[in-house]
Design a protein around this motif. Structure first.
Motif, PDB file in Angstrom:
ATOM      1  N   ALA A  39       0.899  -1.219  -0.100  1.00 17.53           N
ATOM      2  CA  ALA A  39      -0.007  -0.010  -0.059  1.00 17.53           C
ATOM      3  C   ALA A  39       0.859   1.169  -0.164  1.00 17.53           C
ATOM      4  O   ALA A  39       1.925   1.167   0.313  1.00 17.53           O
ATOM      5  CB  ALA A  39      -0.903  -0.051   1.093  1.00 17.53           C
ATOM      6  N   VAL A  41       0.802   5.706   0.777  1.00 16.93           N
ATOM      7  CA  VAL A  41       0.243   6.856   1.458  1.00 16.93           C
ATOM      8  C   VAL A  41       0.930   8.134   1.130  1.00 16.93           C
ATOM      9  O   VAL A  41       1.975   8.128   0.519  1.00 16.93           O
ATOM     10  CB  VAL A  41      -0.127   6.864   2.896  1.00 16.93           C
ATOM     11  CG1 VAL A  41      -0.834   5.913   3.334  1.00 16.93           C
ATOM     12  CG2 VAL A  41       1.345   7.185   3.438  1.00 16.93           C
ATOM     13  N   ARG A  59     -10.965   8.264   8.193  1.00 12.45           N
ATOM     14  CA  ARG A  59     -11.586   7.083   7.555  1.00 12.45           C
ATOM     15  C   ARG A  59     -12.995   7.059   7.923  1.00 12.45           C
ATOM     16  O   ARG A  59     -13.581   7.342   8.989  1.00 12.45           O
ATOM     17  CB  ARG A  59     -10.882   5.986   7.750  1.00 12.45           C
ATOM     18  CG  ARG A  59      -9.391   6.017   7.201  1.00 12.45           C
ATOM     19  CD  ARG A  59      -8.827   4.565   7.131  1.00 12.45           C
ATOM     20  NE  ARG A  59      -9.456   3.514   6.737  1.00 12.45           N
ATOM     21  CZ  ARG A  59      -9.453   3.217   5.301  1.00 12.45           C
ATOM     22  NH1 ARG A  59      -8.933   3.941   4.382  1.00 12.45           N
ATOM     23  NH2 ARG A  59     -10.327   2.154   4.940  1.00 12.45           N
ATOM     24  N   ASP A  65     -13.863  -2.985   9.041  1.00 11.19           N
ATOM     25  CA  ASP A  65     -12.842  -2.184   8.738  1.00 11.19           C
ATOM     26  C   ASP A  65     -11.842  -1.958   9.739  1.00 11.19           C
ATOM     27  O   ASP A  65     -12.159  -1.364  10.711  1.00 11.19           O
ATOM     28  CB  ASP A  65     -13.131  -0.827   7.747  1.00 11.19           C
ATOM     29  CG  ASP A  65     -11.879  -0.098   7.388  1.00 11.19           C
ATOM     30  OD1 ASP A  65     -11.031  -0.312   7.803  1.00 11.19           O
ATOM     31  OD2 ASP A  65     -12.260   0.835   6.752  1.00 11.19           O
ATOM     32  N   TRP A  67      -9.505  -0.060  10.175  1.00  7.83           N
ATOM     33  CA  TRP A  67      -8.897   1.383  10.196  1.00  7.83           C
ATOM     34  C   TRP A  67     -10.151   2.366  10.408  1.00  7.83           C
ATOM     35  O   TRP A  67     -10.128   3.558  10.148  1.00  7.83           O
ATOM     36  CB  TRP A  67      -8.084   1.556   9.095  1.00  7.83           C
ATOM     37  CG  TRP A  67      -6.952   0.639   8.914  1.00  7.83           C
ATOM     38  CD1 TRP A  67      -5.778   0.835   9.715  1.00  7.83           C
ATOM     39  CD2 TRP A  67      -6.485  -0.187   8.214  1.00  7.83           C
ATOM     40  NE1 TRP A  67      -4.795  -0.047   9.600  1.00  7.83           N
ATOM     41  CE2 TRP A  67      -5.514  -0.923   8.517  1.00  7.83           C
ATOM     42  CE3 TRP A  67      -7.529  -1.056   7.291  1.00  7.83           C
ATOM     43  CZ2 TRP A  67      -4.925  -2.057   8.132  1.00  7.83           C
ATOM     44  CZ3 TRP A  67      -6.951  -2.147   6.547  1.00  7.83           C
ATOM     45  CH2 TRP A  67      -5.616  -2.699   7.117  1.00  7.83           C
ATOM     46  N   GLY A  76      -3.930   3.910  -0.174  1.00 12.59           N
ATOM     47  CA  GLY A  76      -4.619   2.688  -0.034  1.00 12.59           C
ATOM     48  C   GLY A  76      -3.694   1.439  -0.797  1.00 12.59           C
ATOM     49  O   GLY A  76      -2.422   1.671  -1.036  1.00 12.59           O
ATOM     50  N   ARG A  77      -4.223   0.586  -0.975  1.00 11.45           N
ATOM     51  CA  ARG A  77      -3.641  -0.863  -1.608  1.00 11.45           C
ATOM     52  C   ARG A  77      -3.094  -0.492  -3.019  1.00 11.45           C
ATOM     53  O   ARG A  77      -3.782  -0.020  -3.923  1.00 11.45           O
ATOM     54  CB  ARG A  77      -4.463  -1.987  -1.495  1.00 11.45           C
ATOM     55  CG  ARG A  77      -4.760  -2.417  -0.062  1.00 11.45           C
ATOM     56  CD  ARG A  77      -5.655  -3.527  -0.191  1.00 11.45           C
ATOM     57  NE  ARG A  77      -6.192  -3.867   1.224  1.00 11.45           N
ATOM     58  CZ  ARG A  77      -5.763  -4.697   1.832  1.00 11.45           C
ATOM     59  NH1 ARG A  77      -4.969  -5.458   1.570  1.00 11.45           N
ATOM     60  NH2 ARG A  77      -6.213  -4.786   3.383  1.00 11.45           N
ATOM     61  N   THR A  88       0.621   4.545  -6.765  1.00 13.68           N
ATOM     62  CA  THR A  88      -0.527   4.122  -5.805  1.00 13.68           C
ATOM     63  C   THR A  88      -0.852   4.926  -5.165  1.00 13.68           C
ATOM     64  O   THR A  88      -2.143   5.416  -4.972  1.00 13.68           O
ATOM     65  CB  THR A  88       0.012   2.679  -4.978  1.00 13.68           C
ATOM     66  OG1 THR A  88       0.375   1.543  -5.662  1.00 13.68           O
ATOM     67  CG2 THR A  88      -1.068   2.396  -3.871  1.00 13.68           C
ATOM     68  N   GLU A  92      -4.574   6.720  -5.203  1.00  8.40           N
ATOM     69  CA  GLU A  92      -5.584   6.644  -4.113  1.00  8.40           C
ATOM     70  C   GLU A  92      -5.904   8.087  -3.568  1.00  8.40           C
ATOM     71  O   GLU A  92      -6.982   8.116  -2.943  1.00  8.40           O
ATOM     72  CB  GLU A  92      -4.707   6.066  -3.181  1.00  8.40           C
ATOM     73  CG  GLU A  92      -5.072   4.347  -3.262  1.00  8.40           C
ATOM     74  CD  GLU A  92      -6.164   3.835  -2.859  1.00  8.40           C
ATOM     75  OE1 GLU A  92      -6.953   4.234  -2.222  1.00  8.40           O
ATOM     76  OE2 GLU A  92      -6.400   2.711  -3.324  1.00  8.40           O
ATOM     77  N   GLU A  96      -9.646   9.253  -3.237  1.00  7.95           N
ATOM     78  CA  GLU A  96     -10.201   9.240  -1.851  1.00  7.95           C
ATOM     79  C   GLU A  96     -10.672  10.819  -1.745  1.00  7.95           C
ATOM     80  O   GLU A  96     -11.700  10.966  -0.943  1.00  7.95           O
ATOM     81  CB  GLU A  96      -9.333   8.722  -0.728  1.00  7.95           C
ATOM     82  CG  GLU A  96      -9.135   7.448  -0.619  1.00  7.95           C
ATOM     83  CD  GLU A  96      -8.193   6.987   0.285  1.00  7.95           C
ATOM     84  OE1 GLU A  96      -8.089   5.785   0.698  1.00  7.95           O
ATOM     85  OE2 GLU A  96      -7.297   7.901   1.082  1.00  7.95           O
ATOM     86  N   GLU A 144     -15.128   6.278   1.283  1.00  5.14           N
ATOM     87  CA  GLU A 144     -14.251   5.783   2.289  1.00  5.14           C
ATOM     88  C   GLU A 144     -13.638   6.912   3.331  1.00  5.14           C
ATOM     89  O   GLU A 144     -13.069   6.735   4.213  1.00  5.14           O
ATOM     90  CB  GLU A 144     -12.754   5.476   1.361  1.00  5.14           C
ATOM     91  CG  GLU A 144     -13.162   4.235   0.576  1.00  5.14           C
ATOM     92  CD  GLU A 144     -11.832   3.821  -0.172  1.00  5.14           C
ATOM     93  OE1 GLU A 144     -10.911   3.372   0.628  1.00  5.14           O
ATOM     94  OE2 GLU A 144     -11.771   4.061  -1.235  1.00  5.14           O
TER      95      GLU A 144
END
Length: 188
Positions: A39, A41, A59, A65, A67, A76-77, A88, A92, A96, A144
């Motif tokens: 993942a 960030v 979140r 979940d 988290w 995220g993943r 990534t 993400e 988001e 999310e």
């Protein structure tokens, strides 16, 4: 992450943050198991009138979940279509909070951390830092994300905000930083 897709970590590991299922400090690169989820960030900084601020998301609450409701950086993943962890993190963040990081200046990346302690399975999290000249005012939150918060760096460094945080999912105590809203605690 090596070109063959394997993940290797090293450094201080007193809290198991390297994701190799030990607490042994590693001075040489050590492969983190093939079953490791990856993942990434984005730590997004902006210059505010009287300080530098850092973007956090809260979140959304979701059953199952691990988290749920936590403060975090957007991210995220890793998906198969992501070229690397940088891709990534930027994908993400766009998904988001609707923040396109392509005009941002990349400040570099951080060491991988184990983000899987809440799930008891290894998740290697890569952090990437970005600088935006101004605060974006058109963020669009996905399902999310419950909230976004721009936090002054001086607040993160203020020892009066440091607390022992009870993580409800496990009943364990973690160090935390209390933000201005009572249920918003940056944990870790």
């Amino acid at each position: 992450v090596r070109s063959n897709g394997t993940l290797w970590c090293w450094g201080y590991n007193g809290n198991g943050q390297l994701g190799d299922t030990t607490t042994t400090t590693r001075t040489n690169p050590t492969q983190v198991g093939s079953g490791t989820t990856r993942a990434a960030v984005a730590a997004v900084f902006i210059e505010a009138p009287d300080d530098v601020e850092l973007l956090f998301i809260q979140r959304a609450a979701a059953p199952g979940d691990p988290w749920s409701g936590q403060m975090a950086f957007p991210g995220g993943r890793h998906e198969a279509t992501d070229a690397d962890s940088f891709a990534t993190a930027t994908r993400e963040t766009l998904e988001e909070v609707g923040l396109d990081l392509s005009p941002a200046r990349s400040l570099g990346s951080l060491d991988h951390l184990d983000g899987g302690r809440a799930t008891n399975r290894p998740i290697a999290v890569s952090g990437h830092c970005f600088w935006l000249p101004d605060r974006p005012d058109d963020l669009v939150l996905s399902h999310e994300v419950a909230d976004v918060v721009w936090v002054k760096v001086r607040d993160l460094l203020d020892p009066d905000r440091y607390i022992d945080y009870l993580y409800p999912r496990t009943g364990m105590m973690f160090p935390g930083i209390q933000l201005d809203v009572p249920h918003q605690v940056v944990r870790g």
